[in-house]
Design a protein around this motif. Structure first.
Motif: not given
Length: 108
Positions: A35-37, A104
């Motif tokens: 996941r790209r937070i 995100d």
């Protein structure tokens, strides 16, 4: 907002740093999701906080470089130069459904 890592020159270098930080955390027994937070709003000890990649996190007095989600999804790893990037463990944020809101990066 498009995915980036502060102080990198372009997408390729950002990917390399992001992957390297994940590998560093895995070596410490802290596996993460992909996941790209970009940003996290959270409550901790009765106080509300906001952390965002590229911005200072006042509590630590350091810039947020990368935010990762723990593989078991109950923690968020906040990585700053002295907490998970160059040395040390990341700052831990409990991912409580009612007290944590995650934003995100855009997928495209």
């Amino acid at each position: 907002m498009k995915f980036y890592v502060p102080y990198t020159n372009g997408e390729k270098e950002a990917e390399k740093i992001w992957t390297g930080v994940r590998a560093f955390l895995i070596e410490q027994g802290l596996s993460t999701t992909e996941r790209r937070i970009r940003k996290v709003y959270f409550r901790q000890n009765g106080s509300d906080y906001e952390v965002e990649v590229g911005k200072m996190f006042g509590k630590l007095r350091e810039e947020t470089i990368i935010i990762l989600e723990a593989a078991h999804r109950k923690l968020i790893y906040l990585c700053t130069p002295n907490r998970g990037i160059v040395r040390g463990d990341p700052y831990l944020i409990g991912a409580h459904p009612t007290e944590t809101y995650v934003v995100d990066f855009d997928r495209f």
